[in-house]
Design a protein around this motif. Structure first.
Motif, PDB file in Angstrom:
ATOM      1  N   ILE B 226       0.865  -1.180   0.000  1.00  0.00           N
ATOM      2  CA  ILE B 226       0.000   0.000   0.000  1.00  0.00           C
ATOM      3  C   ILE B 226       0.902   1.231   0.000  1.00  0.00           C
ATOM      4  N   ALA B 227       0.593   2.195  -0.827  1.00  0.00           N
ATOM      5  CA  ALA B 227       1.444   3.375  -0.928  1.00  0.00           C
ATOM      6  C   ALA B 227       1.312   4.237   0.326  1.00  0.00           C
ATOM      7  N   GLU B 228       2.402   4.880   0.713  1.00  0.00           N
ATOM      8  CA  GLU B 228       2.348   5.792   1.869  1.00  0.00           C
ATOM      9  C   GLU B 228       1.292   6.853   1.663  1.00  0.00           C
ATOM     10  N   GLU B 229       1.116   7.263   0.426  1.00  0.00           N
ATOM     11  CA  GLU B 229       0.131   8.308   0.124  1.00  0.00           C
ATOM     12  C   GLU B 229      -1.292   7.811   0.307  1.00  0.00           C
ATOM     13  N   SER B 230      -1.460   6.509   0.455  1.00  0.00           N
ATOM     14  CA  SER B 230      -2.816   5.972   0.618  1.00  0.00           C
ATOM     15  C   SER B 230      -3.074   5.546   2.058  1.00  0.00           C
ATOM     16  N   ILE B 231      -2.186   5.996   2.948  1.00  0.00           N
ATOM     17  CA  ILE B 231      -2.351   5.652   4.370  1.00  0.00           C
ATOM     18  C   ILE B 231      -2.649   6.938   5.130  1.00  0.00           C
ATOM     19  N   TYR B 232      -3.600   6.888   5.993  1.00  0.00           N
ATOM     20  CA  TYR B 232      -3.964   8.065   6.792  1.00  0.00           C
ATOM     21  C   TYR B 232      -3.941   7.709   8.273  1.00  0.00           C
ATOM     22  N   VAL B 233      -3.400   8.619   9.060  1.00  0.00           N
ATOM     23  CA  VAL B 233      -3.318   8.379  10.508  1.00  0.00           C
ATOM     24  C   VAL B 233      -3.986   9.549  11.225  1.00  0.00           C
ATOM     25  N   SER B 234      -4.456   9.301  12.432  1.00  0.00           N
ATOM     26  CA  SER B 234      -5.029  10.374  13.245  1.00  0.00           C
ATOM     27  C   SER B 234      -4.151  10.516  14.485  1.00  0.00           C
ATOM     28  N   LEU B 235      -3.457  11.655  14.567  1.00  0.00           N
ATOM     29  CA  LEU B 235      -2.477  11.826  15.635  1.00  0.00           C
ATOM     30  C   LEU B 235      -3.085  12.525  16.847  1.00  0.00           C
ATOM     31  N   GLU B 236      -2.359  12.389  17.938  1.00  0.00           N
ATOM     32  CA  GLU B 236      -2.852  13.018  19.159  1.00  0.00           C
ATOM     33  C   GLU B 236      -1.737  13.806  19.843  1.00  0.00           C
ATOM     34  N   ARG B 237      -2.015  15.037  20.180  1.00  0.00           N
ATOM     35  CA  ARG B 237      -1.203  15.827  21.107  1.00  0.00           C
ATOM     36  C   ARG B 237      -2.246  16.556  21.966  1.00  0.00           C
ATOM     37  N   ASN B 238      -1.767  17.317  22.960  1.00  0.00           N
ATOM     38  CA  ASN B 238      -2.775  17.939  23.817  1.00  0.00           C
ATOM     39  C   ASN B 238      -3.330  19.205  23.183  1.00  0.00           C
ATOM     40  N   MET B 239      -4.528  19.097  22.715  1.00  0.00           N
ATOM     41  CA  MET B 239      -5.150  20.262  22.094  1.00  0.00           C
ATOM     42  C   MET B 239      -5.769  21.109  23.187  1.00  0.00           C
ATOM     43  N   ASN B 240      -5.416  22.382  23.174  1.00  0.00           N
ATOM     44  CA  ASN B 240      -5.882  23.260  24.248  1.00  0.00           C
ATOM     45  C   ASN B 240      -6.873  24.271  23.698  1.00  0.00           C
ATOM     46  N   PRO B 253       6.122  20.653  12.051  1.00  0.00           N
ATOM     47  CA  PRO B 253       5.541  21.885  11.516  1.00  0.00           C
ATOM     48  C   PRO B 253       4.023  21.947  11.650  1.00  0.00           C
ATOM     49  N   HIS B 254       3.424  20.919  12.201  1.00  0.00           N
ATOM     50  CA  HIS B 254       1.963  20.857  12.176  1.00  0.00           C
ATOM     51  C   HIS B 254       1.323  21.284  13.487  1.00  0.00           C
ATOM     52  N   PHE B 255       0.193  21.943  13.353  1.00  0.00           N
ATOM     53  CA  PHE B 255      -0.703  22.103  14.499  1.00  0.00           C
ATOM     54  C   PHE B 255      -1.729  20.997  14.367  1.00  0.00           C
ATOM     55  N   LEU B 256      -1.735  20.074  15.315  1.00  0.00           N
ATOM     56  CA  LEU B 256      -2.632  18.945  15.155  1.00  0.00           C
ATOM     57  C   LEU B 256      -4.094  19.363  15.114  1.00  0.00           C
ATOM     58  N   CYS B 257      -4.409  20.470  15.799  1.00  0.00           N
ATOM     59  CA  CYS B 257      -5.819  20.843  15.894  1.00  0.00           C
ATOM     60  C   CYS B 257      -6.362  21.384  14.584  1.00  0.00           C
ATOM     61  N   LYS B 258      -5.507  22.082  13.811  1.00  0.00           N
ATOM     62  CA  LYS B 258      -6.054  22.614  12.556  1.00  0.00           C
ATOM     63  C   LYS B 258      -5.508  21.912  11.316  1.00  0.00           C
ATOM     64  N   ASP B 259      -4.247  21.438  11.369  1.00  0.00           N
ATOM     65  CA  ASP B 259      -3.708  20.687  10.227  1.00  0.00           C
ATOM     66  C   ASP B 259      -4.101  19.211  10.341  1.00  0.00           C
ATOM     67  N   ARG B 264      -2.112  12.530   6.071  1.00  0.00           N
ATOM     68  CA  ARG B 264      -1.645  11.501   5.165  1.00  0.00           C
ATOM     69  C   ARG B 264      -0.291  11.062   5.690  1.00  0.00           C
ATOM     70  N   PHE B 265      -0.097   9.770   5.752  1.00  0.00           N
ATOM     71  CA  PHE B 265       1.074   9.232   6.448  1.00  0.00           C
ATOM     72  C   PHE B 265       2.386   9.814   5.930  1.00  0.00           C
ATOM     73  N   ASP B 266       2.514   9.962   4.607  1.00  0.00           N
ATOM     74  CA  ASP B 266       3.807  10.410   4.076  1.00  0.00           C
ATOM     75  C   ASP B 266       4.143  11.825   4.538  1.00  0.00           C
ATOM     76  N   LYS B 267       3.115  12.593   4.960  1.00  0.00           N
ATOM     77  CA  LYS B 267       3.369  13.966   5.410  1.00  0.00           C
ATOM     78  C   LYS B 267       3.983  13.997   6.820  1.00  0.00           C
ATOM     79  N   VAL B 268       3.808  12.932   7.551  1.00  0.00           N
ATOM     80  CA  VAL B 268       4.308  12.926   8.925  1.00  0.00           C
ATOM     81  C   VAL B 268       5.317  11.813   9.186  1.00  0.00           C
ATOM     82  N   ALA B 269       5.499  10.956   8.188  1.00  0.00           N
ATOM     83  CA  ALA B 269       6.340   9.768   8.419  1.00  0.00           C
ATOM     84  C   ALA B 269       7.745  10.150   8.886  1.00  0.00           C
ATOM     85  N   SER B 270       8.294  11.222   8.302  1.00  0.00           N
ATOM     86  CA  SER B 270       9.688  11.541   8.609  1.00  0.00           C
ATOM     87  C   SER B 270       9.868  12.001  10.050  1.00  0.00           C
TER      88      SER B 270
END
Lengths: 160, 277, 383, 283, 432
Positions: B226-240, B253-259, B264-270
């Motif tokens: 399955i391509a990395e571009e076809s994988i999606y994850v839902s991440l968690e940090r403390n959203m305030n 570089p991401h704000f989990l609450c708005k981004d 898409r997995f390839d955007k965060v894999a690194s």
């Protein structure tokens, strides 16, 4: 048992362990194999026993368990279609590290550990491929065990 | 533009115990016009507010097309969720939302769709399941792989049969041995390992659960073609704040609450396996 | 808001500042300017030009700030101090929402505290840049922060060009100064006896009509140029920004973070004095009976361990990881998020770090370490 | 909006029993328990929300345990108290230590560094009168503690938060950042950077409201070390700018002297001093 | 044959610190009365040695959380004497203002929450609030104003941080202090009302022939300056305090007993002593209230100390107001000084009585010797003597009742037990 061979050939070529081998290699493996049907609830092998055969699951599921005093047989892993069980037989004297019981009606390909090892000795290229694949199976098994160990869902752990 | 800090009052119209420490609260905004206007996309979350205790970011676990009822499946973890757990039908709380990115249901058409959930991670994916059930013919094979610490943690278990009947395959596993459990034992990646995948190039996988689980699910998926571009994850940090203004939920570089929370997995894999990021 | 500068330059004598302040006050502004308190130049409400620091300058080094007498009577003969304008636009404590229990049920509101519009007197070029950065954060994203917006939109900005620099300044590297280019309503350059005035916006234009101005002379213009040049010439600190965002992204596992981590106290000072840092937390403040609750937003910092607290633990659980977060955010991921660097080169984080950690030095160290690794890699490849 | 059930959010409806609260004192100045009586505005409403079951300083009505919450002030300095604290633990569902004495041993823990011989001699000068231990230790050195509230003295608002939170069965919200953050929120100029005054603020837990720097003096650590305090980093820096251990050692050995992070760095300083003086003797 | 009987109060309540009471009787004959103080010793004097003299006000404050200012005041005065520092009149006034804050807080607390309940059979001020809600609320608000003042001037109410050798670390912000003026105007009136209220309490008819001791100052009600005066007519310079008063170590107490050296007799310190010796120097309103409630001096009824506290509360508000209304920018906030070898002593008036400090310092600014005599050491023997006389009056077969009555008497002294155990080890080891 020759009549079973085309069937075994198909089963082996569909298993992750033995897929993409060349025809000659598959044929050799077929010669070292038999189809093994295992009704639900039947024991495939027992922890601590010597077992020459390794098994590739074609259909059905096998529970792998260990005996723990006071807790009986604790199921640690369920293996399913495509998985390899009883791998000890491929690399050592074949003393089983778990007990395997059919969770449902299973069809397996049983390969003779001794014969496969002989094949590997005579055809080092096949031996290399099989050992790499075995290593992959084991590394996946280790990863899964580590993830179990991490206990990711423990209370107070990750809120997911 | 309306004030993003403004809370709305929401009433609990139904409370259902799910797994131990987890319950589903169906909320209804008390204001009629807000209730009619409220819409969300699968994977988005609301901020739920208990006066005096604060807010918690909670995924919406309901059917996106069901108007007016907003279910949240909540596990007791901190002060806010603990306080919510003591509320019952008829009680009200504050709500802001919906916020965040969503699962790419629009990309699923005519593809094999695999959902991989761990524990309460099934809750944010449930809107996708609702979508599959309503639009089953738009997708090819739909599979839910569900793992939990033990069988008691299998969320929405009573629905599985219904889902299966309606064409969504559900495979479950218990991470750990459990007395009396005759189902699969092992982590959820082992289910993915042996899942028949006739056309991995067409498959799309969405996963939600502990970060480590999602990472190895993605690794397994990639190994299965399955391509990395076809994988999606839902991440968690403390959203305030939930609106990208407070800085808490930054992840690289991401704000989990708005981004996010869905990436898409390839955007965060690194950056996923860089410790303490 | 603020229009681009026109080319008109006007002159008014020193005491014209009193008039300027009075006109602003008459227009209803709360005039905020530099003033001396607690051994430093801070920003506070001022009543007249008398409140400005006269004949003082600041000597700044990494981890050290001292006020010293000048040998003239300059009113703006220093650079930036521990405060920044963010404390007025993005207050340290503000109420973002409230809940009231009325007859047994809760009502939610977003109270708007009445706030006199601010006139900021003495905004430096780096600070104009910082305000632009925070505008980007609070006003240009999918959500607008109403508290910042209210304060920002009504604020009147009087910029002052720096005529000297501190050893900690590096605005030239960040391309934010020392010359005030835009973003102000009125721009001043302090001369020996008076001020040059540039008009930067329609509002500035309007206000300037109430002031006694005359056109400048060539000599005054030349004096202004000389003084501004003096500031530029005094800036020696540099931060190499070429490829910096990627450099940091590629060095998230650098051992240098541990090195900084031994010196960093994780005390939050750099983030608090930074004019662009915007992290905050909302806490519940209840009255005695718990019937009225203010949701209070307070400045917070990525250096606090609990800032990244989740139920599963603290995400950034070590000082090196928190310093890395701060620096990579400021200099790298800020570009991804807001299209600009988060650093304006004001040097506050250097001066006000209790242990004198200097981000320009730390960046250089990472750059050099990376270069060494690269050359070693290259070396191996050649063999 | 319906009113039904709303009150359950912030009140403890459905908790018919008021929590029974006890206050125990060990070696201390009484300042921390006084903080409760200093909640003048809240005292009577707090008293109606909880059952003050044992609080000798405030009430002659001393009821027997068990208690839901015990607030413990003071450190353990006598053999008798070593036993008494066990009793407190047995009687209490939740034990909260209040103040620097109870959480870190207090100013009296300076005896832990005292000349032991001299100390024993003075104790045994009248052994029949007194029994006292050679150390002052925090409560947590003797029994498991459920929550520790810092400060010399504690902040009364934090004490109220702890009582209210525990009564409501939730975790108290006590901010856990350095004093520096509070200074900056107050607009206080850093006394260390602007005046060179040694200040423990960067490594000290918030709670006092950053009063000392506002009063033109350095923080002396009343609230003890902040989470993950880098005391070595601070002390290394202070030494590098010329502050000697003669200044730094007493600063660290104050009311939270025996807090592990402060003790570790002060021990490091004093052993370095000892090595140095040894070295100079050899010269 | 007479019946042996002992009465024990394991833990005295509504007093600061931990003490108990032990009474042994044969029949109705009292054989022994002991105010047992088991508060663990904390050895302040030991660890003051070698510390910077600047640390002394912060450290000695920790002897007592109720009257930290008293410790800070005595300490800085003694150290200033040792250093030969004279503070300005403005610093002196602000120190008095700070002390007013502590008197208000401490007296407000003792009157309303500690002693008043005794007159109505209540176990606590909180319980008394059911019967006297307004009075107790008023008392709490009075007490709060003391704390507010301490917070503005001292940084915080308990263990203030602004008291320095030589003055203050920072001049108070006049704007902040002036906010207190309207509140203190209310407080003055409320203190008068509170004093009227306590003056009407049902007091036992019990008087003793005390020698009372307090500071005496020609121009002002004594707080931080004066000679040590006795109702026996003596006027003792503070420098001679240790010649006239000496502490003794007794077996049943971790506190020391201070007695007159001339005859080993006990004496009485505290608000009653102060009012008896200084009635004419009370503020105008306080004198007026005293007249109105017919408070005659000498008052020798220990229970009536609550009225003396009321009068002093009025005084503290009135004097505080006067200082607040005439504030000037404090400059300098702190006198400079040079270290020198020296010794200094000082006595001030803590809310519960005279407190004496003496220090030796060296040329490096380090403390050599510290001696601290708190009020409760001085009252301890007196309390025991009072109990001997009080017991036969209240003795019944009900031990609990007897114990209650004894506690009442002890409480009227507002003993501060943490203070009294400040240093056990002054004696032998150091001088032997």
């Amino acid at each position: 048992m020759i009549h079973q061979q085309p069937n075994i050939l198909k089963m082996l070529s569909e298993s992750r362990f033995t897929e993409n081998l060349n025809n000659q290699q598959l044929q050799s493996l077929c010669r070292a194999s038999r189809v093994h049907s295992l009704p639900a609830g039947t024991i495939l092998f027992q922890e601590g026993e010597l077992e020459d055969e390794v098994f590739v699951i074609s259909s059905g599921h096998v529970r792998l368990s260990m005996s723990v005093p006071g807790r009986g047989n604790v199921v640690l892993l369920t293996s399913g279609p495509g998985d390899l069980v009883g791998w000890s037989g491929l690399i050592s004297d074949g003393r089983m590290t778990a007990t395997a019981v059919a969770a449902d009606d299973c069809v397996l390909v049983a390969l003779s550990g001794k014969r496969v090892r002989e094949l590997c000795e005579t055809d080092p290229q096949l031996g290399y491929v099989l050992m790499i694949r075995l290593a992959r199976v084991l590394s996946q098994r280790i990863l899964a065990t580590r993830l179990q160990l991490l206990d990711l869902f423990r209370p107070g752990g990750d809120s997911r | 533009m309306s004030n993003p800090w403004q809370l709305s009052s929401a009433r609990i119209v139904e409370k259902t115990a799910e797994t131990p420490g987890v319950a589903t609260y169906v909320l209804q905004l008390t204001d009629d016009s807000l209730r009619r206007r409220f819409q969300f996309r699968p994977g988005q979350f609301n901020m739920l507010y208990v006066p005096g205790l604060g807010e918690a970011a909670i995924s919406i676990s309901g059917n996106p097309i069901q108007e007016g009822l907003i279910p949240h499946t909540i596990r007791e973890a901190g002060n806010v969720t603990h306080a919510i757990s003591s509320l019952s039908t008829g009680d009200t709380l504050g709500l802001r939302g919906p916020f965040g990115s969503s699962w790419p249901t629009e990309l699923c058409e005519d593809r094999d769709v695999i959902l991989v959930a761990g524990g309460i991670g099934l809750a944010p994916l449930r809107p996708v399941i609702f979508d599959m059930l309503s639009n089953r013919d738009r997708y090819r094979r739909c599979t839910v792989l569900m793992g939990a610490r033990d069988p008691s943690g299998l969320l929405y278990e009573s629905d599985y049969e219904d889902w299966k009947r309606r064409g969504v395959d559900v495979l479950v596993t218990s991470d750990r041995p459990a007395d009396g459990w005759h189902g699969n034992v092992g982590v959820v990646t082992t289910l993915l390992d042996r899942l028949p995948l006739p056309d991995p190039a067409s498959a799309l996988l969405m996963t939600c659960g502990p970060e480590v689980m999602m990472w190895y699910t993605a690794q397994t998926a990639v190994a299965r073609g399955i391509a990395e571009e076809s994988i999606y994850v839902s991440l968690e940090r403390n959203m305030n704040c939930a609106i990208g203004l407070c800085g808490h939920c930054q992840f690289g570089p991401h704000f989990l609450c708005k981004d996010g929370p869905v990436f898409r997995f390839d955007k965060v894999a690194s950056i996923l396996r860089i410790s303490d990021l | 808001m603020n229009q681009p500068a026109t080319s008109d330059v006007w002159y008014f004598p020193k005491d014209g500042l009193t008039e300027l302040i009075r006109v602003l006050q008459e227009d209803g502004f709360d005039v905020i300017g530099p003033t001396v308190d607690q051994g430093a130049i801070v920003y506070a409400s001022i009543q007249s030009a008398e409140d400005l620091p006269k004949g003082l300058t600041d000597i700044q080094e990494a981890g050290s700030y001292r006020l010293e007498k000048r040998n003239d009577e300059s009113l703006f003969g220093y650079v930036v101090g521990p405060h920044s304008w963010k404390k007025f636009l993005f207050p340290p404590i503000s109420v973002v929402a409230a809940a009231d229990r009325i007859e047994g049920h809760w009502e939610f509101s977003t109270p708007e505290e009445p706030q006199r519009p601010f006139a900021f007197l003495g905004v430096r070029a780096c600070e104009l840049a910082a305000i632009r950065v925070q505008d980007q954060v609070f006003l240009k994203g999918p959500y607008v922060d109403p508290i910042y917006q209210r304060r920002r939109e009504s604020a009147f900005l009087i910029a002052v060009n720096c005529t000297q620099a501190a050893s900690t300044c590096f605005c030239t590297s960040m391309k934010t100064g020392p010359r005030c280019q835009s973003g102000y309503d009125l721009g001043l350059t302090e001369l020996k006896d008076g001020f040059l005035l540039e008009i930067g916006s329609e509002r500035g234009q309007q206000l300037s009509r109430s002031l006694s101005l005359r056109p400048t002379t060539a000599a005054e213009m030349a004096e202004g140029d000389l003084r501004r040049q003096q500031a530029a010439d005094q800036i020696h600190r540099t931060l190499e920004t070429d490829g910096l965002p990627n450099l940091l992204k590629q060095n998230l596992r650098s051992s240098h973070w541990d090195d900084v981590g031994r010196r960093c106290l994780s005390c939050t000072n750099c983030t608090m004095v930074c004019p662009t840092c915007f992290c905050s937390s909302v806490t519940e403040v209840a009255d005695l009976n718990g019937d009225h609750i203010n949701r209070e937003r307070r400045w917070d910092s990525c250096f606090n361990p609990e800032f990244s607290y989740m139920h599963s633990g603290i995400a950034r659980d070590s000082i090196p990881s928190r310093y890395r977060q701060w620096m990579t955010h400021k200099l790298s991921s800020w570009h991804d998020q807001f299209g600009t660097s988060g650093c304006v080169g004001c040097g506050r984080c250097i001066t006000w770090c209790p242990t004198g950690i200097d981000l320009t030095v730390e960046v250089l160290a990472i750059r050099e370490a990376a270069a060494t690794v690269e050359s070693v890699d290259r070396g191996t490849n050649h063999e | 909006m319906s009113g039904k059930g709303d009150t359950s959010m912030a009140s403890n409806a459905g908790r018919p029993k008021k929590p029974r609260v006890a206050v125990f004192k060990f070696a201390s100045c009484d300042g921390c328990q006084l903080s409760l009586l200093d909640c003048e505005d809240e005292l009577l409403s707090v008293a109606s929300a909880i059952e003050i079951a044992y609080f000798p300083e405030a009430s002659s009505d001393m009821r027997e345990g068990p208690y839901d919450v015990s607030l413990v002030e003071g450190s353990i300095t006598t053999p008798h108290d070593v036993e008494r604290i066990q009793f407190v633990r047995q009687q209490s569902a939740v034990v909260v230590t209040i103040g620097a004495c109870a959480t870190a041993g207090g100013i009296q823990s300076l005896r832990n560094w005292g000349n032991h011989e001299e100390f024993l001699k003075c104790v045994y000068a009248s052994p029949e009168y007194i029994s006292s231990l050679a150390t002052s230790t925090p409560i947590s050195a003797h029994i498991p503690v459920d929550f520790e509230l810092r400060g010399c003295p504690i902040n009364r608002h934090q004490l109220l938060e702890v009582i209210i939170a525990l009564a409501a069965g939730r975790k108290p919200r006590i901010p856990n950042h350095s004093v520096c953050l509070d200074c900056k929120i107050r607009g206080t100029v850093c006394v260390e950077v602007a005046q060179g005054i040694p200040c423990l603020g960067p490594v000290t837990h918030s709670g006092c409201g950053a009063i000392c720097p506002d009063f033109n003096r350095g923080c002396y650590g009343c609230f003890g070390p902040v989470m993950q305090a880098n005391c070595d980093g601070l002390v290394d820096h202070y030494q590098s700018v010329g502050h000697t251990s003669e200044v730094l050692l007493p600063l660290l050995r104050n009311f939270n002297a025996a807090a592990p992070q402060f003790a570790a760095v002060s021990d490091r300083l004093s052993s370095a001093d000892a090595r140095e003086s040894e070295g100079s003797q050899h010269v | 044959m007479s019946e042996e009987r002992t009465i024990r109060v394991e833990a005295l309540s509504r007093v600061e610190g931990e003490g108990g009471l032990y009474v042994r009787m044969a029949g109705r004959v009292i054989e022994d009365v002991k105010l047992t103080i088991y508060e663990p010793p904390r050895f302040f004097e030991a660890f003051l040695r070698g510390r910077s003299l600047e640390d002394v006000p912060d450290i000695t404050a920790r002897i007592c959380g109720i009257c930290p200012v008293a410790y800070q005041m005595s300490a800085v005065h003694a150290l200033e004497q040792a250093l030969n520092v004279r503070v300005t009149a403005d610093i002196r006034r602000l120190r008095r203002l700070l002390y007013c804050g502590e008197w208000i807080e401490s007296h407000g607390l003792h009157m309303h929450l500690l002693q008043a309940p005794d007159f109505f059979g209540a176990a606590s001020g909180i319980e008394l609030a059911e019967k006297f809600p307004q009075e107790i609320q008023r008392g709490l608000q009075l007490k709060k104003l003391g704390n507010d003042l301490l917070e503005i001037l001292g940084g915080r109410a308990i263990h203030p941080i602004n008291v320095a050798v030589g003055g203050f670390y920072r001049a108070p912000r006049i704007d902040d202090l002036q906010l207190l003026i309207p509140k203190f105007e209310w407080g003055l009136q409320a203190a008068i009302d509170a004093t009227r209220w306590v003056a009407g309490f049902p007091f036992p008819d019990f008087s003793r022939s005390y020698e009372m001791v307090s500071l005496l100052h020609p121009d002002e009600y004594p707080m931080n300056e004066g000679v040590v005066a006795s109702t026996a007519g003596q006027r003792i310079p503070v420098e001679d305090y240790e010649k006239e008063f000496a502490e003794h170590h007794v077996a049943h107490s971790t506190a020391l007993h201070s007695l007159r050296t001339s005859n080993d007799a006990c004496y009485h310190v505290g608000p009653l002593a102060r009012v008896n010796l200084n009635r004419d120097r009370l503020s105008e309103s306080a004198r007026k209230v005293a007249d109105e409630i017919r408070f005659a001096i000498p008052c020798l009824n220990p229970f009536k100390a609550i009225i003396a506290r009321g009068l002093e509360l009025v005084h503290a508000f009135e004097e505080g107001l006067e200082i607040l209304k005439s504030l000037k920018i404090l400059k300098p906030a702190r006198m400079s000084y040079a270290y020198q070898d020296g010794e200094g002593c000082a006595a001030t008036e803590a809310p519960r009585g005279l407190i004496y400090h003496r220090y030796q310092v060296d040329s490096k600014g380090k403390v050599g010797l510290a001696k601290i005599v708190p009020p409760t050491s001085q009252n301890q023997r007196q309390i025991e003597e009072d109990l001997r006389e009080w017991l036969p009056r209240i003795l019944t077969d009900d031990d609990a009742h007897t114990a209650d009555e004894c506690e009442r008497l002890i409480r009227s002294y507002d003993p501060c037990i943490s203070c009294s155990t400040h240093f056990l080890k002054l004696t032998v080891d150091r001088h032997s």
